[in-house]
Design an enzyme around this catalytic site. Structure first.
Site: not given
Ligand code: TGC
Ligand code: FAD
Length: 396
Positions: A101, A144-145, A175, A291, A351, A375
Site C-alpha cells: 500500500r 530530513e534527518p 519510501t 469468554q 500465542g 505521514e
Molecule cells: P502551518 O504554518 O500550519 O502551514 C503552512 C502552510 O501549509 C498549509 N497547510 C496545509 N495545506 C494543505 N493541507 C494541510 N494538511 C495543511 N496543513 C497546513 C497552511 O495553510 C499554510 O499555508 P500558506 O499558504 O499560508 O503558507 O505549518 P507548520 O509548519 O506549523 O506545520 C504544521 C504541521 C505540524 C501540521 C505540519 O508540518 C505537519 O503535517 N507535519 C507532519 C509532517 C509529515 O506528515 N510528514 C510526512 C512525510 S511523507 C511520509 O511520511 C510518507 S510515508 C509513506 C507512505 O505514505 O506510505
Molecule cells: P520527530 O519529528 O523527531 O518526532 C519524534 C517524536 O516527537 C514523535 O513521537 C512525535 O510525535 C513527537 N513530537 C513531535 N512534535 C511534537 C509536539 N509538538 N508535541 C508532542 N510531541 C511531538 N518521509 C518522507 O518525506 N517521504 C517518505 O516517503 C517517507 N517514508 C517513510 C517510511 C517509513 C518506513 C518511515 C518510518 C518514515 C517515512 N517518512 C517519510 C518519514 C516520516 O514522515 C517521519 O518519520 C515522520 O514525519 C516523523 O518524523 P521523525 O521521525 O523525524 O520524528
C-alpha cells in the site's frame, strides 16, 4: 432470539456491519480485482519478502498495470476513479502488506499528485503517463534527518544559478527512494520559499542509498536522498507551489489512503486470529469457546467496523468535496490506533505462533508501528485536531 432475526443471513465476521451493502457495483468490482491480485501475487510471497527485506520491483510495476497508480486523478493516463474506490484499493492492498500500500500511496498520492497538482503542463505530460503505467517509479522527499514532524525546519537548499537551480541537502526515510526513476525533492530557496523539484535518477551529485536494519515495513524500500551540488534546470521546478502548503497538500492525499489501508491490515490480523482460535485446543477445547477470547474477538470486530465506517464516511466526504485536513487527521489517528490494537490483540490469541512469519499478524503489527509514525505521527494529528477544536495553534 426472535424468529425474524434468525431468518437473517449469517453474520459475516469480516464485515459485521455489512458495509459491503453501502458500496456500488463499480466499487465492489475494484475491490474484487485488487483482492484477487493480493491473494494470488502478494500473500504467497510476502512473508519471504519481509524476511529478506525486499519488495520486488515487478510487484510494484504490476500495480501500474492494474491501473492503481494515481487512480483517483483525472487525465494523463490516470483512471479518474472515485476517492472511495481508491480507498477500497488501499484497504485491499494493505490486507496484503503495508509495504504494498505504501508503494501505491507514495507513487500516486505523493509523487504523482505533486506533479498533477503543482506541476507545469509539460511536467504533467512528461511524467504522469509513465508513472500511471508503472514504467516510471517516483518518490517524495520531504523528511530530513533533523526535520520530520516539523518540515518547516528543512535544511535542503535550492540556489539559483543562471537559469538552473543547485540543490544541496539530505532527505531521510524516503519510501521507494533507491528504486525511483524520479524524486520530488522539497527545498528552501534563498528567498525563503519552499519549492518542489523533479530530480531524475542519474543526475550528477544525486544518490539514494537504501536504509537497512529496519524491523518494520521490511517489504518496502526506504532510503536516504543525498544531494550534493545537484544542478537541475528551471523546468524541473514545480511552478505552482511556493510554501509548505505544496508538500502538505500532497500529504492529505496519502494520509487519506492510510485511513482506509490500516483497516485492511487489521482485518487480516482479525481473520488469522479468528481462524486460529477456532482450531487451537487448550484445556480440552478450542480457545474460541473461552469468554476472554470471545471478548478479544468482539472488541476487534467493533474496532474494525468502526474504522471501516469512518473510512467510508471520509471517502464519501472527499468525493463530495467537503473533506477538510482535520477530518483526515481524525481518521488517521483513530484508525491507525485501532488497527494496532487489533494487531496486538490478535498476536496474543496466536500465542507463540503469533511471533512467526508463518502467520501475517506480527508482520502487520510491526508494519503498523511505522504507520503510527509516518505521514504525521499520532501526536501531530492529535494536535492538528486539537488546534481545530480550540482555535489555538498547538505547534508554535
Ligand atoms: P502551518 O504554518 O500550519 O502551514 C503552512 C502552510 O501549509 C498549509 N497547510 C496545509 N495545506 C494543505 N493541507 C494541510 N494538511 C495543511 N496543513 C497546513 C497552511 O495553510 C499554510 O499555508 P500558506 O499558504 O499560508 O503558507 O505549518 P507548520 O509548519 O506549523 O506545520 C504544521 C504541521 C505540524 C501540521 C505540519 O508540518 C505537519 O503535517 N507535519 C507532519 C509532517 C509529515 O506528515 N510528514 C510526512 C512525510 S511523507 C511520509 O511520511 C510518507 S510515508 C509513506 C507512505 O505514505 O506510505
Ligand atoms: P520527530 O519529528 O523527531 O518526532 C519524534 C517524536 O516527537 C514523535 O513521537 C512525535 O510525535 C513527537 N513530537 C513531535 N512534535 C511534537 C509536539 N509538538 N508535541 C508532542 N510531541 C511531538 N518521509 C518522507 O518525506 N517521504 C517518505 O516517503 C517517507 N517514508 C517513510 C517510511 C517509513 C518506513 C518511515 C518510518 C518514515 C517515512 N517518512 C517519510 C518519514 C516520516 O514522515 C517521519 O518519520 C515522520 O514525519 C516523523 O518524523 P521523525 O521521525 O523525524 O520524528
Amino acid at each position: 432470539m426472535s424468529h425474524a432475526v434468525s431468518q437473517l443471513p449469517a453474520l459475516d465476521p469480516l464485515d459485521v456491519l455489512d458495509i459491503d451493502a453501502l458500496l456500488d457495483d463499480e466499487e465492489r468490482a475494484i475491490r474484487d480485482t485488487v483482492s484477487q491480485f493480493v491473494r494470488e501475487q502478494v500473500l504467497p510471497e510476502v512473508g519471504d519478502w519481509f524476511e529478506r527485506g525486499v519488495l520486488p520491483l515487478e510487484v510494484i510495476r504490476e500495480l501500474g498495470k492494474l491501473g492503481l497508480f494515481g487512480m483517483h486523478l483525472e487525465g494523463y493516463g490516470c483512471a479518474g476513479a472515485s476517492a472511495v474506490a481508491y480507498g477500497i484499493t488501499c484497504l485491499e492492498l494493505e490486507a496484503g502488506d503495508t509495504g504494498i500500500r505504501s508503494a501505491c500511496s507514495v507513487q500516486g498520492s505523493l509523487a504523482m499528485f505533486a506533479i498533477w497538482k503543482w506541476g507545469s503542463e509539460e511536467q504533467k505530460q512528461r511524467w504522469l503517463p509513465p508513472m500511471a503505467a508503472g514504467d516510471s517509479i517516483g518518490c517524495f522527499g520531504l523528511t530530513e534527518p533533523d526535520a520530520g514532524s516539523d518540515p518547516g525546519a528543512m535544511r535542503t537548499h535550492a540556489r539559483r544559478d543562471g537559469t538552473d537551480w543547485i540543490l544541496n541537502g539530505t532527505k531521510m526515510w524516503i519510501t521507494n527512494g533507491t528504486i525511483a526513476d524520479v524524486a520530488i525533492v522539497w527545498a528552501r530557496t534563498d528567498e525563503g520559499e519552499i519549492r518542489g523539484f523533479v530530480v531524475e535518477k542519474g543526475t550528477p551529485g544525486f544518490s539514494a542509498p537504501e536504509i537497512h536494519r529496519k524491523l518494520s515495513l521490511r517489504a518496502s524500500v526506504t532510503s536516504e536522498l543525498v544531494l550534493q551540488d545537484v544542478r537541475v534546470p528551471e523546468e524541473s521546478m514545480l511552478p505552482g507551489a511556493s510554501t509548505l502548503r505544496g508538500p502538505l497538500s500532497c500529504l492529505n492525499e496519502a494520509r487519506y489512503g492510510i485511513v482506509w489501508g490500516v483497516v485492511g491490515a487489521g482485518r487480516a490480523c482479525f481473520e488469522a486470529a479468528l481462524e486460529y482460535a477456532k482450531e487451537r485446543i487448550v484445556f480440552g477445547k478450542p480457545i474460541s469457546g473461552y469468554q476472554l477470547t470471545q471478548q478479544k474477538l468482539a472488541e476487534m470486530a467493533l474496532e474494525l467496523g468502526r474504522a471501516h465506517l469512518v473510512s467510508l464516511h471520509i471517502g464519501r466526504m472527499k468525493d463530495a468535496g467537503t473533506l477538510r485536513p482535520e477530518h483526515v487527521s481524525l481518521g488517521k489517528m483513530g484508525n491507525v490506533r485501532g488497527a494496532l490494537e487489533v494487531a496486538r490483540s490478535a498476536r496474543t490469541i496466536l500465542g507463540a505462533n503469533g511471533i512467526t512469519l508463518e502467520y501475517p499478524v506480527i508482520r502487520h503489527a510491526n508494519n503498523l508501528e511505522s504507520v503510527l509514525t509516518y505521514e504525521g505521527t499520532h501526536e501531530v494529528h492529535t494536535l492538528v485536531l486539537g488546534s481545530a477544536l480550540t482555535g489555538e495553534n498547538a505547534f508554535r
